[in-house]
Design a protein around this motif. Structure first.
Motif, PDB file in Angstrom:
ATOM      1  N   ARG A 180       4.453   5.692  -5.518  1.00 45.57           N
ATOM      2  CA  ARG A 180       4.385   5.727  -6.983  1.00 45.57           C
ATOM      3  C   ARG A 180       3.289   6.662  -7.470  1.00 45.57           C
ATOM      4  NH1 ARG A 180       2.859   0.279  -8.651  1.00 45.57           N
ATOM      5  NH2 ARG A 180       3.291   0.957 -10.772  1.00 45.57           N
ATOM      6  N   ALA A 181       2.130   6.628  -6.794  1.00 50.44           N
ATOM      7  CA  ALA A 181       1.005   7.467  -7.221  1.00 50.44           C
ATOM      8  C   ALA A 181       1.276   8.944  -6.986  1.00 50.44           C
ATOM      9  CB  ALA A 181      -0.267   7.040  -6.487  1.00 50.44           C
ATOM     10  N   GLY A 199       0.811  -1.217   0.000  1.00 54.24           N
ATOM     11  CA  GLY A 199       0.000   0.000   0.000  1.00 54.24           C
ATOM     12  C   GLY A 199       0.838   1.257   0.000  1.00 54.24           C
ATOM     13  N   LEU A 200       1.910   1.290   0.829  1.00 57.82           N
ATOM     14  CA  LEU A 200       2.775   2.471   0.880  1.00 57.82           C
ATOM     15  C   LEU A 200       3.580   2.627  -0.409  1.00 57.82           C
ATOM     16  CD1 LEU A 200       4.046   2.280   4.577  1.00 57.82           C
ATOM     17  CD2 LEU A 200       2.310   3.806   3.624  1.00 57.82           C
ATOM     18  N   MET A 201       4.012   1.510  -0.983  1.00 55.26           N
ATOM     19  CA  MET A 201       4.714   1.587  -2.270  1.00 55.26           C
ATOM     20  C   MET A 201       3.800   2.191  -3.334  1.00 55.26           C
ATOM     21  SD  MET A 201       7.911   0.478  -2.345  1.00 55.26           S
ATOM     22  CE  MET A 201       8.340  -0.349  -3.874  1.00 55.26           C
ATOM     23  N   SER A 202       2.539   1.785  -3.323  1.00 52.93           N
ATOM     24  CA  SER A 202       1.585   2.339  -4.285  1.00 52.93           C
ATOM     25  C   SER A 202       1.387   3.829  -4.069  1.00 52.93           C
ATOM     26  CB  SER A 202       0.241   1.610  -4.187  1.00 52.93           C
ATOM     27  OG  SER A 202       0.354   0.288  -4.652  1.00 52.93           O
ATOM     28  N   GLU A 246      -0.750   9.810 -12.778  1.00 59.32           N
ATOM     29  CA  GLU A 246      -1.465   9.225 -13.901  1.00 59.32           C
ATOM     30  C   GLU A 246      -1.667   7.721 -13.756  1.00 59.32           C
ATOM     31  OE1 GLU A 246       2.898   9.579 -15.313  1.00 59.32           O
ATOM     32  OE2 GLU A 246       1.505  10.610 -13.994  1.00 59.32           O
ATOM     33  N   ILE A 247      -0.883   7.053 -12.894  1.00 57.87           N
ATOM     34  CA  ILE A 247      -1.037   5.599 -12.729  1.00 57.87           C
ATOM     35  C   ILE A 247      -1.978   5.258 -11.588  1.00 57.87           C
ATOM     36  CG2 ILE A 247       1.306   5.268 -13.599  1.00 57.87           C
ATOM     37  CD1 ILE A 247       2.101   4.393 -10.734  1.00 57.87           C
ATOM     38  N   LYS A 248      -2.512   6.264 -10.923  1.00 56.51           N
ATOM     39  CA  LYS A 248      -3.382   6.005  -9.771  1.00 56.51           C
ATOM     40  C   LYS A 248      -4.724   5.467 -10.243  1.00 56.51           C
ATOM     41  CE  LYS A 248      -3.392   9.071  -6.442  1.00 56.51           C
ATOM     42  NZ  LYS A 248      -3.740  10.248  -5.616  1.00 56.51           N
TER      43      LYS A 248
END
Length: 744
Positions: free
Chosen positions: A182-183, A176-179, A188-190
């Motif tokens: 990145r987001a 979850g924290l990695m996401s 744009e990848i969220k």
């Protein structure tokens, strides 16, 4: 798990940058946890060479210089002068700017601070000189080694290690924290704010409100392809095609801030959804300095109307929309957009795509002039255009530039399997599945949600009763439910169905062509294209003659699918679907559909509370590691129920079941509960594998208490009713011990 390099193409890097990238890939070749290397990413208005995100070490932003000693004429803390006297920014100062910008972005997320308000992410920056030794760099100190930016020389690069980049120590970033990291860097990848319908949708039982879902690495790599040329992404329903398309549009304006981008689709409902998704990302895009205003979304016909200056007729029939307007626009088309992206391309006719190409500006790439066209869709959902496209005659070249997605993140396996079974009963459609999906093998449903299928038949009173049952336990909000109807007008059209809803249901419903946002929408099958919801009710399926249209409807729901027929015996389509479901779930057995006793249930009270949100499972959707799987197996073998295991591990029930099945140690009948096979198809029964051993039922009566219960004594098997202890009423007993054994 090797290092994910995004994008994977390193051909545009300098020799020194390639050397660093390949060295990092070597270092991570034996590491089995999640790590990402972003190549030449855009960080607001800055362009670092690499951003390395490591789940155990933190984040490192890397600047690479191919300079040798002879190249540097002079240097101070701010500037470097090359051998020609040209003044350049000191790379150490540039690296510090990268670091400060990254921290500002990351500090917008509260979860990266501890209880005392201390920012607890490890963020570093390094300058790598690929042609200068460390001892030679010392001569330029303190100009190059400016804390916190540290230099790495060519000799250090040969014996590269993670501690050279991150120093000693660690900080664990779960999935979850990695996401979230990145987001924040790449909004744009969220997925979550983009696909609100699927991941949250304002439901009372929110799966995990703090979880930020992102594109997987393969999806992201495709979205970040070079910004020139023709590309196509195809895939099964719910595989992320639209999210990739929107990610692509945002990526283009990040890389080319002055470009004008046009995103097109067929129906107005989906066009509004795309615009809403962009607006949901507005704050994140502004934080990253993305000029998202240069992205315009609309229907194809809206675009054609903008281009054509010829007056439209008073009465606009299908011939006008399909042919006259597009050809009028073709006659007047001039290159206007730097890129055109088409969602649900399969619904576009050949001459529509020709207009899109004419409106694309041509950009030079590798000595050729080419348009930037991106197509996303699924031929199995072609409900408006039945003909295949002639890409060669249109001048569209997607050889080596297409991707097929076979993992659905929306629908569970029951929904997808039933939809495909139904399609493949038709020989022509069976061939299309083979052609467009490359066969049925390897189609995966990556959705940790219980997915149920209900069959109901009867008049509108039966439908009203079923809809009431969805809300009776406050499990669903009105906006979680979508009712699909064959037509908008006439008998049993959207307006007619809405008028005949129960008065209480009318208050929280709306007949519409678009999503209302806070109502249970009654909408046509055609208008549901591209939409997602928690529960989807397919009304009057016997009136749908287009199997592909029904396929669209059957793949809208993430949790519960209801299939309805007005015929008391079920019509031909209903019964064919019921037969497919019977073959899928219990080959050789008859699956009975459910008829509501409308008269006896007419006084059921409905309770709505759209603000009530139940506590979510904190580890839902996160990857399972070996330690957690071992704990899962031990809990299961100790006799814990699925609900108890989920509570202990912070997982939702569906996720626990799926993981146990993948480990090969669980079948539905193994659960410490009654085997309730389907909501409406079979009578509850005691698991036969336990025989008549009363200790099994005693074990049930010793389980933890739950706050929801079924007060209908007739629905409890007799052998369990007799286990009431002295001093407790039957209702108290059932409330305390058995609620988790039943599905409503």
């Amino acid at each position: 798990m090797a290092l994910d390099v995004i994008p994977a193409d390193l051909s545009n890097l300098t020799p020194g940058e390639k050397r660093v990238a390949n060295k990092l890939k070597d270092v991570y070749s034996d590491i089995d946890y999640e790590s990402y290397l972003y190549v030449q990413p855009r960080l607001k208005n800055l362009n670092p060479d690499f951003i390395l995100i490591d789940a155990y070490k933190g984040i490192c932003i890397i600047e690479v210089k191919d300079w040798d000693l002879e190249y540097i004429k002079d240097v101070d803390n701010v500037h470097v002068w090359d051998l020609n006297g040209k003044r350049l920014e000191n790379p150490a100062l540039k690296a510090i700017r990268y670091l400060n910008t990254a921290k500002n972005v990351l500090q917008s997320e509260k979860s990266f601070f501890d209880d005392k308000g201390t920012f607890n992410l490890r963020v570093f920056t390094r300058v790598v000189f690929t042609n200068i030794k460390s001892s030679d760099l010392d001569a330029f100190n303190p100009c190059f080694n400016q804390t916190p930016a540290e230099c790495v020389g060519s000799d250090d690069l040969r014996k590269f290690s993670l501690n050279k980049l991150f120093l000693e120590g660690s900080c664990f970033l779960d999935e979850g924290l990695m996401s979230k990291v990145r987001a924040l860097f790449f909004p744009e990848i969220k997925v979550k704010p983009v696909q609100t319908n699927l991941w949250k949708f304002n439901r009372k039982k929110c799966l995990l409100s703090s979880f930020i879902a992102t594109l997987d690495s393969e999806q992201e790599k495709f979205a970040r392809q070079i910004p020139y040329g023709h590309f196509m992404v195809t895939g099964v329903p719910g595989s992320g095609k639209t999210v990739i398309l929107l990610s692509r549009a945002i990526h283009l304006v990040k890389e080319k801030p002055n470009w004008n981008i046009r995103v097109l689709t067929y129906n107005r409902t989906l066009a509004h959804q795309l615009q809403q998704r962009l607006e949901d990302l507005q704050d994140d895009l502004e934080l990253m300095g993305v000029n998202y205003q240069n992205i315009k979304t609309s229907t194809f016909h809206s675009l054609a109307s903008e281009v054509s200056t010829k007056p439209a007729p008073t009465i606009k029939n299908s011939e006008y929309w399909n042919n006259i307007l597009p050809y009028n626009a073709i006659e007047e088309a001039v290159p206007t957009y730097d890129a055109v992206l088409i969602d649900e391309y399969q619904d576009f006719k050949n001459h529509w795509i020709k207009l899109c190409l004419l409106l694309c500006k041509k950009h030079e790439y590798n000595g050729k002039l080419i348009e930037n066209l991106f197509l996303a869709g699924d031929r199995l959902q072609s409900i408006y255009n039945k003909k295949e496209h002639s890409w060669k005659s249109l001048g569209v070249n997607i050889v080596g530039r297409s991707k097929l997605l076979k993992t659905s993140y929306r629908s569970g396996s029951n929904h997808v399997n039933l939809a495909l079974d139904y399609l493949m009963k038709d020989e022509k459609l069976r061939k299309e599945v083979t052609q467009f999906y490359e066969g049925r093998n390897n189609i995966v449903c990556n959705c940790e949600i219980d997915n149920n299928i209900d069959f109901i038949k009867g008049n509108i009173d039966v439908v009203n009763k079923y809809l009431k049952s969805l809300f009776s336990d406050k499990e669903y909000n009105p906006e979680d439910v979508l009712i699909l109807v064959p037509t908008a007008k006439g008998k049993n059209g959207t307006e007619d169905i809405y008028k005949n809803l129960d008065e209480q249901l009318k208050v929280i419903s709306k007949a519409t062509k678009d999503r209302s946002g806070d109502k249970m929408d009654v909408i046509t099958y055609h208008s549901s294209k591209g939409l997602e919801c928690k529960v989807c009710v397919l009304m009057n399926v016997d009136a749908i003659n287009d199997k592909k249209l029904l396929y669209v409807g059957m793949t809208r729901a993430s949790e519960k699918l209801c299939i309805h027929s007005f015929s008391k015996d079920g019509g031909p389509t209903f019964n064919q679907l019921l037969s497919c479901y019977s073959d899928m779930t219990s080959p050789g057995e008859d699956v009975k559909s459910f008829n509501y006793d409308v008269e006896s249930s007419a006084n059921n009270k409905i309770s709505f509370n759209t603000k009530e949100i139940k506590k979510s499972s904190p580890r839902a959707y996160m990857k399972w590691d070996e330690t957690e799987e071992t704990k899962l197996i031990n809990l299961f073998n100790s006799g814990k129920s699925i609900e108890e295991i989920g509570y202990i591990l912070g997982r939702n029930k569906g996720g626990v079941k799926i993981r146990l099945k993948k480990l090969g140690i669980f079948e539905e009948q193994d659960q410490n509960s009654l085997d309730v096979v389907n909501n409406f198809t079979r009578e509850p029964k005691i698991n036969a594998s336990h025989g008549e051993d009363n200790s099994y039922q005693n074990k049930i009566l010793e389980s933890p208490s739950y706050d929801v219960y079924n007060s209908n004594k007739d629905s409890i098997p007799t052998n369990l009713q007799n286990k009431s202890k002295k001093g407790n009423t039957f209702k108290d007993k059932i409330k305390k011990y058995t609620s988790f054994l039943y599905k409503k």
